[in-house]
Design a protein around this motif. Structure first.
Motif, mmCIF file in Angstrom:
data_model
loop_
_atom_site.group_PDB
_atom_site.id
_atom_site.type_symbol
_atom_site.label_atom_id
_atom_site.label_comp_id
_atom_site.label_asym_id
_atom_site.label_seq_id
_atom_site.Cartn_x
_atom_site.Cartn_y
_atom_site.Cartn_z
ATOM 1 N N TYR A 1 0.826 -1.200 0.000
ATOM 2 C CA TYR A 1 0.000 0.000 0.000
ATOM 3 C C TYR A 1 0.863 1.253 0.000
ATOM 4 N N SER A 2 0.449 2.226 -0.738
ATOM 5 C CA SER A 2 1.093 3.534 -0.754
ATOM 6 C C SER A 2 -0.002 4.588 -0.695
ATOM 7 N N PRO A 3 0.178 5.665 0.053
ATOM 8 C CA PRO A 3 -0.859 6.706 0.107
ATOM 9 C C PRO A 3 -1.135 7.327 -1.250
ATOM 10 N N PRO B 1 -4.566 4.819 -5.905
ATOM 11 C CA PRO B 1 -5.976 5.222 -5.979
ATOM 12 C C PRO B 1 -6.774 4.597 -4.842
ATOM 13 N N ALA B 2 -7.661 5.378 -4.252
ATOM 14 C CA ALA B 2 -8.466 4.856 -3.141
ATOM 15 C C ALA B 2 -9.528 3.891 -3.647
ATOM 16 N N VAL B 3 -10.187 4.232 -4.750
ATOM 17 C CA VAL B 3 -11.270 3.404 -5.282
ATOM 18 C C VAL B 3 -10.996 3.106 -6.751
ATOM 19 N N ILE B 4 -11.019 1.833 -7.097
ATOM 20 C CA ILE B 4 -10.770 1.378 -8.467
ATOM 21 C C ILE B 4 -12.011 0.668 -8.983
ATOM 22 N N SER B 5 -12.383 0.944 -10.210
ATOM 23 C CA SER B 5 -13.512 0.248 -10.830
ATOM 24 C C SER B 5 -12.997 -0.896 -11.685
ATOM 25 N N SER B 6 -13.785 -1.971 -11.769
ATOM 26 C CA SER B 6 -13.413 -3.118 -12.590
ATOM 27 C C SER B 6 -14.659 -3.662 -13.254
ATOM 28 N N ARG B 7 -14.451 -4.626 -14.149
ATOM 29 C CA ARG B 7 -15.535 -5.229 -14.911
ATOM 30 C C ARG B 7 -15.423 -6.739 -14.858
ATOM 31 N N ALA C 1 -10.042 -7.426 -9.560
ATOM 32 C CA ALA C 1 -10.169 -6.987 -8.170
ATOM 33 C C ALA C 1 -8.952 -7.284 -7.307
ATOM 34 N N LEU C 2 -8.339 -8.467 -7.457
ATOM 35 C CA LEU C 2 -7.293 -8.883 -6.522
ATOM 36 C C LEU C 2 -6.094 -7.932 -6.464
ATOM 37 N N PRO C 3 -5.505 -7.530 -7.621
ATOM 38 C CA PRO C 3 -4.340 -6.636 -7.522
ATOM 39 C C PRO C 3 -4.651 -5.355 -6.753
ATOM 40 N N ALA C 4 -5.846 -4.797 -6.955
ATOM 41 C CA ALA C 4 -6.207 -3.561 -6.263
ATOM 42 C C ALA C 4 -6.417 -3.807 -4.777
ATOM 43 N N LEU C 5 -7.114 -4.883 -4.427
ATOM 44 C CA LEU C 5 -7.392 -5.171 -3.023
ATOM 45 C C LEU C 5 -6.113 -5.466 -2.257
ATOM 46 N N HIS D 1 -16.428 8.642 -11.175
ATOM 47 C CA HIS D 1 -16.314 8.843 -9.732
ATOM 48 C C HIS D 1 -15.195 8.020 -9.099
ATOM 49 N N ALA D 2 -14.850 6.888 -9.693
ATOM 50 C CA ALA D 2 -13.720 6.116 -9.174
ATOM 51 C C ALA D 2 -12.421 6.840 -9.500
ATOM 52 N N ASP D 3 -11.376 6.529 -8.745
ATOM 53 C CA ASP D 3 -10.092 7.196 -8.947
ATOM 54 C C ASP D 3 -9.307 6.603 -10.108
ATOM 55 N N ASP D 4 -9.583 5.351 -10.443
ATOM 56 C CA ASP D 4 -8.883 4.686 -11.542
ATOM 57 C C ASP D 4 -9.685 3.452 -11.914
#
Length: 438
Positions: A137-139, A142-148, A162-166, A224-227
């Motif tokens: 984790y790094s500050p 992105p706080a919120v990432i969207s996926s499909r 989802a996994l890489p972001a979580l 609205h998502a950050d990335d």
């Protein structure tokens, strides 16, 4: 396939949402009542994810590592149940279901290895604070990432997005179609049981038949998502425009390619999972010198192919029939004696292959529907195949004895970014694992 974990996971704070009942693709029996999302729900969903991420992101790397280990164990322990969910909700037959579970295992294994390589498993488990690495984790993340989720790969694409972001400490909001929502809810329930805090990973279910509604939800979510997660073929099999159509992938057999290998790849790519994979290549361009041998090989292998997977609904089967009739009326000759079945629910469509002698490299035929269809055309000059490739999609398969390094410069400027040489192009993992270009 009833499971208290799955049923409990569908309750959300938005109790006034419209709901739709998902039925089994094979028996027609109801499976689950799923809440639908709209563009108006995006702001509250992203806000909940952002609040939850404030605690999840700064958590020690050891905590996220242990969560991934527990999730991996739970997914393995519930493998049979997940297979049943994928089969009935996604319409994948036994062979395709097994392939999806194998791919899911690979995604989990790679995510675990990537985390271990970037953080160091022993250091993470001891809570050691190492220097920042890609898996930590790094500050600035992105706080919120969207996926499909892709309907042809409901489990693998879900975890790839989802996994890489979580694991990296971000929260995730995943958009799913109605049928893919059922396996997604199953995995989300296991993730929560493994220790993922509430709202760190949320699902937004879009109604497939309302294309404008889906587009609005997707656009607002991305805003609205950050990335967004770097996934393969984000546009999916339904693409833009008419529901059920897609920008087609292309398979090319050059004059120096192997007809046998190309025919087997065409059968696997075009007909497996009822032609719903994002890497499906329904357009096939064959050099005139290889035409007779390729057609013989294709017909022989297709005759031995037994369809098991269904299309999501009768609407897509109707599109498949109409497209086949349109192409046949333009002069294409059917290669396979079978035609899409009209039997009882569920429709398990037979493969359809059409052949055309005309110079279709000059104009792209009507976009093929999501379904087990293949259109074979011939070319005599390599420039003709390249001209056709300018109008096709992300996935390109080239069968040739020419070195890839020699052909690569000729693909510059083409839409194709996932190129397979002497094999079918495959989906590219979001986490940068073994790609399709080799």
């Amino acid at each position: 396939m009833r499971n208290p974990l799955l049923e409990a996971s569908i309750f959300t704070p938005d109790s006034d949402r419209d709901r739709v009942t998902v039925t089994s693709a094979f028996s027609g029996h109801p499976l689950l009542c799923v809440p639908l999302s709209s563009a108006a729900d995006v702001c509250s969903t992203v806000d909940r994810a952002r609040c939850a991420q404030e605690a999840w992101g700064p958590a020690p790397a050891a905590e996220r590592t242990r969560w991934l280990m527990r999730l991996r164990g739970d997914l393995r322990a519930h493998r049979a149940w997940l297979g049943s969910v994928v089969e009935h909700a996604g319409g994948l037959g036994p062979r395709d279901r097994a392939a999806e579970l194998r791919q899911t295992d690979k995604v989990l294994l790679h995510a675990f290895k990537a985390l271990r390589a970037s953080v160091g498993l022993r250091q993470a488990l001891r809570g050691a604070q190492a220097r920042p690495a890609p898996g930590r984790y790094s500050p600035h993340r992105p706080a919120v990432i969207s996926s499909r989720v892709h309907e042809g790969r409901p489990l693998a694409s879900l975890l790839e997005g989802a996994l890489p972001a979580l694991v990296g400490g971000s929260a995730v909001v995943t958009e799913v179609d109605v049928r893919s929502a059922v396996p997604a809810l199953a995995v989300q329930a296991l993730a929560r049981r493994a220790g993922l805090p509430r709202h760190v990973w949320q699902l937004m279910v879009s109604q497939d038949s309302e294309r404008a509604t889906v587009g609005d939800l997707r656009a607002v979510l991305n805003e609205h998502a950050d990335d967004f997660a770097p996934q393969c073929c984000l546009r999916g099999t339904s693409g833009s425009g008419k529901a059920g159509t897609r920008v087609p992938g292309l398979l090319v057999l050059r004059h120096d390619g192997c007809s046998r290998a190309a025919a087997q790849a065409a059968v696997d790519a075009c007909f497996s999972r009822a032609g719903r994979m994002c890497s499906t290549t329904p357009l096939i361009a064959v050099h005139a010198d290889r035409q007779a041998e390729f057609v013989r090989q294709l017909v022989g292998r297709a005759a031995r192919f037994t369809p098991e997977s269904t299309l999501p609904g009768r609407g897509q089967l109707t599109l498949m029939r109409k497209w086949s009739a349109t192409v046949a009326a333009s002069g294409a000759l059917p290669l396979l004696p079978k035609s899409p079945t009209s039997g009882t629910t569920p429709p398990v469509p037979e493969p359809v292959a059409l052949f055309d002698h005309s110079a279709w490299y000059r104009r792209l035929p009507e976009l093929p529907p999501a379904g087990p269809v293949a259109l074979v055309t011939t070319f005599t000059r390599w420039s003709e195949a390249l001209a056709l490739a300018r109008h096709t999609g992300t996935h390109l398969s080239v069968f040739t004895r020419t070195r890839a390094a020699q052909l690569d410069p000729q693909f510059a400027g083409l839409p194709a970014s996932r190129i397979g040489f002497n094999r079918a192009s495959s989906p590219t993992p979001a986490w940068g694992g073994p790609g399709a270009h080799s």
